[in-house]
Design an enzyme around this catalytic site. Structure first.
Site, PDB file in Angstrom:
ATOM      1  N   ASN A  62     -15.567   4.601  -9.037  1.00 17.07           N
ATOM      2  CA  ASN A  62     -16.566   5.646  -8.889  1.00 17.07           C
ATOM      3  C   ASN A  62     -15.702   6.836  -8.504  1.00 17.07           C
ATOM      4  O   ASN A  62     -15.007   6.838  -7.576  1.00 17.07           O
ATOM      5  CB  ASN A  62     -17.376   5.532  -7.482  1.00 17.07           C
ATOM      6  CG  ASN A  62     -18.219   6.576  -7.219  1.00 17.07           C
ATOM      7  OD1 ASN A  62     -18.327   7.528  -7.857  1.00 17.07           O
ATOM      8  ND2 ASN A  62     -18.828   6.128  -6.080  1.00 17.07           N
ATOM      9  N   VAL A  63     -15.786   8.046  -9.536  1.00 19.51           N
ATOM     10  CA  VAL A  63     -14.761   9.099  -9.391  1.00 19.51           C
ATOM     11  C   VAL A  63     -15.244   9.844  -7.919  1.00 19.51           C
ATOM     12  O   VAL A  63     -14.294  10.622  -7.713  1.00 19.51           O
ATOM     13  CB  VAL A  63     -14.956   9.841 -10.569  1.00 19.51           C
ATOM     14  CG1 VAL A  63     -14.415   9.598 -11.804  1.00 19.51           C
ATOM     15  CG2 VAL A  63     -16.226  10.528 -10.792  1.00 19.51           C
ATOM     16  N   ASN A  89     -14.453  13.784 -17.485  1.00 15.58           N
ATOM     17  CA  ASN A  89     -15.686  13.914 -18.382  1.00 15.58           C
ATOM     18  C   ASN A  89     -16.949  13.070 -17.544  1.00 15.58           C
ATOM     19  O   ASN A  89     -18.040  13.710 -17.853  1.00 15.58           O
ATOM     20  CB  ASN A  89     -15.444  13.241 -19.473  1.00 15.58           C
ATOM     21  CG  ASN A  89     -16.708  12.532 -20.411  1.00 15.58           C
ATOM     22  OD1 ASN A  89     -17.465  13.788 -21.012  1.00 15.58           O
ATOM     23  ND2 ASN A  89     -17.218  11.620 -20.322  1.00 15.58           N
ATOM     24  N   SER A 150     -19.948  22.970 -18.693  1.00 13.81           N
ATOM     25  CA  SER A 150     -21.104  23.402 -19.645  1.00 13.81           C
ATOM     26  C   SER A 150     -21.513  24.768 -19.524  1.00 13.81           C
ATOM     27  O   SER A 150     -21.118  25.405 -18.625  1.00 13.81           O
ATOM     28  CB  SER A 150     -21.948  22.529 -18.781  1.00 13.81           C
ATOM     29  OG  SER A 150     -23.431  22.771 -19.296  1.00 13.81           O
ATOM     30  N   TYR A 162     -26.591  21.225 -10.914  1.00  8.06           N
ATOM     31  CA  TYR A 162     -25.595  21.048 -11.958  1.00  8.06           C
ATOM     32  C   TYR A 162     -24.712  22.398 -12.483  1.00  8.06           C
ATOM     33  O   TYR A 162     -23.886  22.337 -12.738  1.00  8.06           O
ATOM     34  CB  TYR A 162     -26.193  20.721 -13.072  1.00  8.06           C
ATOM     35  CG  TYR A 162     -25.673  20.139 -14.390  1.00  8.06           C
ATOM     36  CD1 TYR A 162     -25.151  18.917 -14.505  1.00  8.06           C
ATOM     37  CD2 TYR A 162     -25.475  20.910 -15.443  1.00  8.06           C
ATOM     38  CE1 TYR A 162     -24.548  18.467 -15.928  1.00  8.06           C
ATOM     39  CE2 TYR A 162     -24.733  20.733 -16.753  1.00  8.06           C
ATOM     40  CZ  TYR A 162     -24.228  19.424 -16.590  1.00  8.06           C
ATOM     41  OH  TYR A 162     -23.614  18.940 -17.915  1.00  8.06           O
ATOM     42  N   ALA A 164     -24.150  24.775 -10.215  1.00  8.67           N
ATOM     43  CA  ALA A 164     -23.217  24.872  -9.483  1.00  8.67           C
ATOM     44  C   ALA A 164     -21.723  24.110  -9.489  1.00  8.67           C
ATOM     45  O   ALA A 164     -20.814  24.621  -9.348  1.00  8.67           O
ATOM     46  CB  ALA A 164     -23.600  24.994  -7.976  1.00  8.67           C
ATOM     47  N   LYS A 166     -20.803  22.730 -12.283  1.00  9.63           N
ATOM     48  CA  LYS A 166     -20.070  23.072 -13.435  1.00  9.63           C
ATOM     49  C   LYS A 166     -19.211  24.392 -13.503  1.00  9.63           C
ATOM     50  O   LYS A 166     -18.296  24.750 -14.155  1.00  9.63           O
ATOM     51  CB  LYS A 166     -21.102  23.111 -14.611  1.00  9.63           C
ATOM     52  CG  LYS A 166     -21.488  21.686 -15.014  1.00  9.63           C
ATOM     53  CD  LYS A 166     -20.611  20.645 -15.549  1.00  9.63           C
ATOM     54  CE  LYS A 166     -21.038  19.304 -15.908  1.00  9.63           C
ATOM     55  NZ  LYS A 166     -19.671  18.387 -16.286  1.00  9.63           N
ATOM     56  N   ILE A 195     -25.527  18.778 -27.355  1.00 10.15           N
ATOM     57  CA  ILE A 195     -24.528  17.873 -28.080  1.00 10.15           C
ATOM     58  C   ILE A 195     -25.326  16.672 -28.238  1.00 10.15           C
ATOM     59  O   ILE A 195     -26.384  16.165 -27.373  1.00 10.15           O
ATOM     60  CB  ILE A 195     -23.177  17.419 -27.385  1.00 10.15           C
ATOM     61  CG1 ILE A 195     -22.418  18.600 -26.727  1.00 10.15           C
ATOM     62  CG2 ILE A 195     -22.447  16.449 -28.218  1.00 10.15           C
ATOM     63  CD1 ILE A 195     -21.967  19.657 -27.776  1.00 10.15           C
TER      64      ILE A 195
HETATM   65  N1  NAI Z   1     -24.452  15.776 -23.616  1.00 17.23           N
HETATM   66  C1  NAI Z   1     -24.443  17.221 -23.714  1.00 17.23           C
HETATM   67  O1  NAI Z   1     -25.170  17.915 -24.254  1.00 17.23           O
HETATM   68  C2  NAI Z   1     -23.621  17.885 -22.686  1.00 17.23           C
HETATM   69  C3  NAI Z   1     -22.837  17.199 -21.874  1.00 17.23           C
HETATM   70  N2  NAI Z   1     -21.749  17.841 -20.760  1.00 17.23           N
HETATM   71  C4  NAI Z   1     -20.982  17.042 -20.074  1.00 17.23           C
HETATM   72  O2  NAI Z   1     -20.288  16.141 -20.603  1.00 17.23           O
HETATM   73  C5  NAI Z   1     -19.964  15.116 -19.873  1.00 17.23           C
HETATM   74  C6  NAI Z   1     -20.493  13.634 -20.558  1.00 17.23           C
HETATM   75  O3  NAI Z   1     -21.673  13.895 -20.913  1.00 17.23           O
HETATM   76  P1  NAI Z   1     -22.609  12.862 -21.821  1.00 17.23           P
HETATM   77  O4  NAI Z   1     -21.523  11.878 -22.734  1.00 17.23           O
HETATM   78  O5  NAI Z   1     -23.954  13.411 -22.586  1.00 17.23           O
HETATM   79  O6  NAI Z   1     -23.106  11.939 -20.440  1.00 17.23           O
HETATM   80  P2  NAI Z   1     -23.410  10.106 -20.486  1.00 17.23           P
HETATM   81  O7  NAI Z   1     -24.341  10.096 -19.093  1.00 17.23           O
HETATM   82  O8  NAI Z   1     -23.905   9.636 -21.595  1.00 17.23           O
HETATM   83  O9  NAI Z   1     -22.218   9.793 -19.811  1.00 17.23           O
HETATM   84  C7  NAI Z   1     -21.492  10.100 -18.700  1.00 17.23           C
HETATM   85  C8  NAI Z   1     -20.681   9.015 -18.166  1.00 17.23           C
HETATM   86  O10 NAI Z   1     -20.232   9.112 -16.824  1.00 17.23           O
HETATM   87  C9  NAI Z   1     -20.446   8.016 -16.039  1.00 17.23           C
HETATM   88  N3  NAI Z   1     -20.511   8.210 -14.733  1.00 17.23           N
HETATM   89  C10 NAI Z   1     -21.467   8.731 -14.163  1.00 17.23           C
HETATM   90  N4  NAI Z   1     -21.143   9.173 -12.764  1.00 17.23           N
HETATM   91  C11 NAI Z   1     -20.009   8.085 -12.640  1.00 17.23           C
HETATM   92  C12 NAI Z   1     -19.124   7.941 -11.498  1.00 17.23           C
HETATM   93  N5  NAI Z   1     -19.439   8.307 -10.242  1.00 17.23           N
HETATM   94  N6  NAI Z   1     -17.958   7.398 -11.611  1.00 17.23           N
HETATM   95  C13 NAI Z   1     -17.522   7.191 -12.880  1.00 17.23           C
HETATM   96  N7  NAI Z   1     -18.068   7.315 -13.900  1.00 17.23           N
HETATM   97  C14 NAI Z   1     -19.374   7.927 -13.830  1.00 17.23           C
HETATM   98  C15 NAI Z   1     -21.523   7.311 -16.909  1.00 17.23           C
HETATM   99  O11 NAI Z   1     -21.683   5.973 -16.326  1.00 17.23           O
HETATM  100  C16 NAI Z   1     -21.480   7.663 -18.104  1.00 17.23           C
HETATM  101  O12 NAI Z   1     -20.694   6.771 -18.832  1.00 17.23           O
HETATM  102  C17 NAI Z   1     -20.660  15.393 -18.584  1.00 17.23           C
HETATM  103  O13 NAI Z   1     -19.687  15.885 -17.715  1.00 17.23           O
HETATM  104  C18 NAI Z   1     -21.822  16.307 -19.014  1.00 17.23           C
HETATM  105  O14 NAI Z   1     -22.205  17.103 -17.725  1.00 17.23           O
HETATM  106  C19 NAI Z   1     -21.960  19.473 -20.891  1.00 17.23           C
HETATM  107  C20 NAI Z   1     -22.838  19.936 -21.562  1.00 17.23           C
HETATM  108  C21 NAI Z   1     -23.454  19.290 -22.546  1.00 17.23           C
HETATM  109  C1  LIG Z   2     -28.110  22.595 -20.560  1.00 17.40           C
HETATM  110  C2  LIG Z   2     -26.815  21.902 -20.980  1.00 17.40           C
HETATM  111  C3  LIG Z   2     -26.550  22.288 -22.284  1.00 17.40           C
HETATM  112  C4  LIG Z   2     -26.581  20.400 -21.036  1.00 17.40           C
HETATM  113  C5  LIG Z   2     -27.613  19.511 -21.702  1.00 17.40           C
HETATM  114  C6  LIG Z   2     -27.702  18.234 -21.729  1.00 17.40           C
HETATM  115  C7  LIG Z   2     -26.671  17.709 -20.913  1.00 17.40           C
HETATM  116  C8  LIG Z   2     -26.692  15.997 -20.880  1.00 17.40           C
HETATM  117  O1  LIG Z   2     -27.513  15.571 -21.714  1.00 17.40           O
HETATM  118  O2  LIG Z   2     -25.877  15.584 -20.243  1.00 17.40           O
HETATM  119  C9  LIG Z   2     -25.870  18.523 -20.390  1.00 17.40           C
HETATM  120  O3  LIG Z   2     -24.849  17.683 -19.454  1.00 17.40           O
HETATM  121  C10 LIG Z   2     -25.893  19.703 -20.328  1.00 17.40           C
HETATM  122  O4  LIG Z   2     -25.016  20.496 -19.624  1.00 17.40           O
END
Ligand code: NAI
Ligand SMILES: CC(C)c1ccc(C(=O)O)c(O)c1O
Length: 252
Positions: A62-63, A89, A150, A162, A164, A166, A195
């Site tokens: 857990n990070v 990430n 983000s 979120y 705050a 990011k 994404i």
């Molecule tokens: N998917 C999107 O459109 C966007 C994603 N992001 C950011 O990108 C990153 C990845 O997002 P996704 O792949 O979409 O999310 P996701 O939910 O698919 O993957 C996140 C991973 O982080 C792990 N995780 C969560 N809490 C944790 C903890 N306390 N310790 C260790 N691992 C933990 C989860 O188990 C999961 O495997 C995040 O930081 C998210 O905020 C940013 C902008 C857009």
């Molecule tokens: C609102 C932003 C672009 C966004 C959208 C979705 C996710 C996610 O599915 O994890 C994000 O982390 C975001 O930053």
């Protein structure tokens, strides 16, 4: 920094963007240390990396937990003998309006909602960066750290917590780039827009259409496009202290 044979830690590495980056880097010959909360999903991600012919290991951690992070980083260094890169990430969403009034009833974002997101998305990034940077200095091998922010860091409705976190990650990225350059450590960020992940692809077609219509490129980004950006940052030794915007032109 060429990625071949480099040891890269990816938090949240068992699914979504984290797993995509892991497989992309495995394809470039990097050794992967995948950190997450679910052993089964970690096993699948590690197997996918190994199938590309590289060494990969999983770490349940857990990070947001200081002791677990310290222990994880020490184990990665022992297992691989080096740490060259980290991608912060791991992240969670607990969206909600600060205040909402419906049918005369007021609801509020709870402190638990706020704290959970700050703990994982901001404190987790601080802890992992601190411990990995300390280990890089100890091992005297320099390295690079990428923080996933983000476009919501500019402020987004329903995302007080979120946004705050990011924004904090983006500011810390600049601070750490300045502080750690003297040790040969670069620190940069990526700010993705929408994404294509399981969650976003699971949205109703009308909601998806509404969302993508506001993006100049008229589509969501692909996880490989984020992985490509991360590889660029690792490979370009003059890139530090900046946040790479990956949003198809969308501004929140
Ligand atoms: N998917 C999107 O459109 C966007 C994603 N992001 C950011 O990108 C990153 C990845 O997002 P996704 O792949 O979409 O999310 P996701 O939910 O698919 O993957 C996140 C991973 O982080 C792990 N995780 C969560 N809490 C944790 C903890 N306390 N310790 C260790 N691992 C933990 C989860 O188990 C999961 O495997 C995040 O930081 C998210 O905020 C940013 C902008 C857009
Ligand atoms: C609102 C932003 C672009 C966004 C959208 C979705 C996710 C996610 O599915 O994890 C994000 O982390 C975001 O930053």
């Amino acid at each position: 920094m060429q990625l071949t044979d480099k040891v890269i830690i990816i938090t949240g590495g068992c699914q979504g963007l984290g797993r995509s980056m892991a497989e992309y880097f495995a394809g470039k010959g990097a050794k992967l240390a995948l950190v997450d909360l679910n052993q089964e999903k970690l096993d699948a991600a590690v197997a996918a990396c190994k199938a590309k012919g590289v060494e990969a290991r999983s770490y349940l951690c857990n990070v947001a937990d200081e002791e677990q992070v310290t222990h994880m980083v020490a184990r990665v260094a022992d297992d691989f003998g080096a740490i060259h890169g980290l991608i912060n990430n791991a992240g969670i969403l607990r969206d909600g309006l600060l205040l909402k009034v419906k049918d005369g009833e007021m609801t509020k974002m709870t402190l638990a909602q706020w704290q959970a997101v700050i703990d994982v998305n901001l404190t987790g990034v601080f802890l992992c960066t601190r411990e990995v940077a300390a280990k890089m200095v100890e091992l005297n091998n320099g390295g690079a750290i990428i923080n996933i922010s983000s476009i919501s860091r500019a402020g987004n409705v329903g995302q007080t917590n979120y946004s705050a976190a990011k924004a904090g990650v983006a500011a810390a990225t600049v601070t750490w780039a300045k502080e750690l350059a003297r040790y040969g450590i670069r620190v940069a960020g990526i700010a993705p827009g929408f994404i294509e992940t399981e969650m976003t692809l699971g949205m109703k077609p009308e909601a998806l259409e509404k969302m993508t219509s506001g993006i100049p490129l008229k589509r969501m980004g692909k996880p490989e496009e984020i992985a490509h950006s991360a590889a660029y940052i690792f490979e370009n030794d003059y890139y530090t202290g900046r946040i790479l915007e990956m949003d198809g032109g969308l501004r929140i």
